[in-house]
Write a protein that holds these residues in place. Structure first.
Motif, PDB file in Angstrom:
ATOM      1  N   ASP A   6       4.228  12.347  -3.348  1.00  0.00           N
ATOM      2  CA  ASP A   6       4.077  13.143  -2.128  1.00  0.00           C
ATOM      3  C   ASP A   6       5.310  12.992  -1.254  1.00  0.00           C
ATOM      4  O   ASP A   6       5.511  11.966  -0.601  1.00  0.00           O
ATOM      5  CB  ASP A   6       2.825  12.689  -1.370  1.00  0.00           C
ATOM      6  N   ASP A   7       6.163  14.014  -1.222  1.00  0.00           N
ATOM      7  CA  ASP A   7       7.389  13.952  -0.444  1.00  0.00           C
ATOM      8  C   ASP A   7       7.138  13.966   1.052  1.00  0.00           C
ATOM      9  O   ASP A   7       8.045  13.699   1.845  1.00  0.00           O
ATOM     10  CB  ASP A   7       8.319  15.117  -0.813  1.00  0.00           C
ATOM     11  N   SER A   8       5.924  14.310   1.473  1.00  0.00           N
ATOM     12  CA  SER A   8       5.619  14.318   2.899  1.00  0.00           C
ATOM     13  C   SER A   8       5.190  12.944   3.401  1.00  0.00           C
ATOM     14  O   SER A   8       5.050  12.734   4.609  1.00  0.00           O
ATOM     15  CB  SER A   8       4.509  15.334   3.194  1.00  0.00           C
ATOM     16  N   HIS A   9       4.963  12.010   2.489  1.00  0.00           N
ATOM     17  CA  HIS A   9       4.578  10.646   2.878  1.00  0.00           C
ATOM     18  C   HIS A   9       5.734  10.009   3.659  1.00  0.00           C
ATOM     19  O   HIS A   9       6.907  10.244   3.360  1.00  0.00           O
ATOM     20  CB  HIS A   9       4.258   9.817   1.639  1.00  0.00           C
ATOM     21  N   PRO A  10       5.435   9.195   4.661  1.00  0.00           N
ATOM     22  CA  PRO A  10       6.495   8.590   5.474  1.00  0.00           C
ATOM     23  C   PRO A  10       7.537   7.804   4.681  1.00  0.00           C
ATOM     24  O   PRO A  10       8.709   7.795   5.043  1.00  0.00           O
ATOM     25  CB  PRO A  10       5.718   7.682   6.432  1.00  0.00           C
TER      26      PRO A  10
ATOM     27  N   SER B 123      10.135  10.086   2.853  1.00  0.00           N
ATOM     28  CA  SER B 123      10.882  10.758   3.911  1.00  0.00           C
ATOM     29  C   SER B 123      11.875   9.813   4.567  1.00  0.00           C
ATOM     30  O   SER B 123      13.034  10.177   4.832  1.00  0.00           O
ATOM     31  CB  SER B 123       9.903  11.312   4.954  1.00  0.00           C
TER      32      SER B 123
ATOM     33  N   ASP C   6       0.810  -1.222   0.000  1.00  0.00           N
ATOM     34  CA  ASP C   6       0.000   0.000   0.000  1.00  0.00           C
ATOM     35  C   ASP C   6       0.841   1.270   0.000  1.00  0.00           C
ATOM     36  O   ASP C   6       0.370   2.322  -0.440  1.00  0.00           O
ATOM     37  CB  ASP C   6      -0.942   0.013   1.209  1.00  0.00           C
ATOM     38  N   ASP C   7       2.068   1.189   0.501  1.00  0.00           N
ATOM     39  CA  ASP C   7       2.913   2.384   0.565  1.00  0.00           C
ATOM     40  C   ASP C   7       3.194   2.949  -0.820  1.00  0.00           C
ATOM     41  O   ASP C   7       3.257   4.164  -1.010  1.00  0.00           O
ATOM     42  CB  ASP C   7       4.243   2.069   1.264  1.00  0.00           C
ATOM     43  N   TRP C   8       3.378   2.072  -1.793  1.00  0.00           N
ATOM     44  CA  TRP C   8       3.686   2.548  -3.137  1.00  0.00           C
ATOM     45  C   TRP C   8       2.485   3.261  -3.747  1.00  0.00           C
ATOM     46  O   TRP C   8       2.636   4.233  -4.478  1.00  0.00           O
ATOM     47  CB  TRP C   8       4.106   1.378  -4.031  1.00  0.00           C
TER      48      TRP C   8
ATOM     49  N   THR D 282       0.047   4.874  -2.052  1.00  0.00           N
ATOM     50  CA  THR D 282      -0.299   6.111  -1.343  1.00  0.00           C
ATOM     51  C   THR D 282       0.805   7.149  -1.371  1.00  0.00           C
ATOM     52  O   THR D 282       0.538   8.344  -1.233  1.00  0.00           O
ATOM     53  CB  THR D 282      -0.661   5.801   0.123  1.00  0.00           C
ATOM     54  N   ALA D 283       2.052   6.706  -1.544  1.00  0.00           N
ATOM     55  CA  ALA D 283       3.160   7.671  -1.525  1.00  0.00           C
ATOM     56  C   ALA D 283       3.129   8.554  -2.765  1.00  0.00           C
ATOM     57  O   ALA D 283       3.168   9.775  -2.675  1.00  0.00           O
ATOM     58  CB  ALA D 283       4.497   6.938  -1.427  1.00  0.00           C
TER      59      ALA D 283
END
Length: 206
Positions: free
Chosen positions: A161-165, A168, A153-155, A157-158
Motif C-alpha cells: 500500500d503506497d498510501s501507508h505512512p 510514503s 507493525d508497520d511492515w 500493515t504497509a
C-alpha cells in the motif's frame, strides 16, 4: 550520466533483519530519485553485524584492518550516507555507536546523512530526535530533515500500500537525500590526496 557514492550502514543484529530491510528501502528510494535526475548511484552496504569483532578490536587497538578499514574509507569518500539502527533501551544499538566512535573525527563533516531506525513499537520513534540527531549533529553531518522509523507493525500493515505512512515517508526521505547529493559536486575518493606532499616536504629540511 554523473555518478555519486551512497554508503548504507545497517546495525541490525538478526538475520533477516528489519533494520537491513529499512536500509535497503531507503537506498532504493534514493537511487531512484538520483536516476530521475540523471545521476547513477554506486551503493555500498556496510553490515555492522559482520564487522562486530573487527569493530571491538579497533576500539582496543586503534587500528582498523581488512573489511572494516575498507568500510571506514568508504564512509570518508561518500557523497551521501544512510544510517539505520535498531533501538534498544530507548537509544541506538551499542554496535552502531561503537562503529561511529571509530570513525575519523571529520569523516562525516558536511556529508548528507539520512537517519533511520527500527523498534518493536512506535514508542521508540522519538529516539531518532533525542539520540540520533544530536549524535550526527555533533559529527557535523548534514542531517536530512526527514528521518524514518519503522515499528514491527508497520511492515505488516504497509504491505504494498503506497498510501501507508511508511512507504510514503521512505520516498520523501530518499527524495530529500537525493536532492542534497545531486546539488553538490561529487566527493573526492577517500585517500585520493593522502599521498600528495606538502611544499615543506618538497623543499626538504631548512
Amino acid at each position: 550520466m554523473s555518478e555519486r557514492s551512497i554508503v548504507v550502514i545497517s546495525a541490525g543484529l538478526s538475520q533477516p533483519s528489519s533494520t537491513r530491510l529499512l536500509a535497503d528501502r531507503l537506498a532504493d528510494a534514493t537511487v531512484a530519485e538520483l536516476a530521475a535526475r540523471g545521476i547513477t548511484a554506486r551503493v555500498q552496504n556496510v553490515e555492522l553485524r559482520d564487522l562486530a569483532h573487527e569493530v571491538v578490536n579497533t576500539m582496543l587497538t586503534g587500528f582498523a584492518t581488512g573489511e572494516l578499514a575498507a568500510a571506514l574509507e568508504a564512509v570518508k569518500g561518500a557523497d551521501g550516507v544512510i544510517v539505520v539502527t535498531p533501538i534498544f533501551s530507548a537509544s541506538y544499538a551499542g554496535l552502531f555507536k561503537s562503529f561511529v566512535d571509530i570513525l575519523e573525527a571529520d569523516a562525516l563533516a558536511g556529508v548528507p546523512v539520512l537517519l533511520g531506525a527500527t523498534g518493536g513499537s512506535a514508542r521508540h520513534s522519538l529516539a531518532i530526535d533525542y539520540a540520533l540527531r544530536p549524535l550526527f549533529g555533533y559529527l557535523r553531518a548534514d542531517v536530512q530533515p526527514t528521518s524514518v522509523f519503522a515499528a514491527t507493525d508497520d511492515w505488516a500493515t504497509a504491505g504494498g500500500d503506497d498510501s501507508h505512512p511508511l512507504p510514503s515517508r521512505i520516498r520523501r526521505a530518499g527524495r530529500e537525500l537525493a536532492e542534497t547529493v545531486a546539488d553538490r559536486e561529487p566527493a573526492a575518493p577517500a585517500g585520493l590526496y593522502d599521498a600528495v606532499p606538502s611544499f615543506s616536504d618538497l623543499l626538504g629540511p631548512a
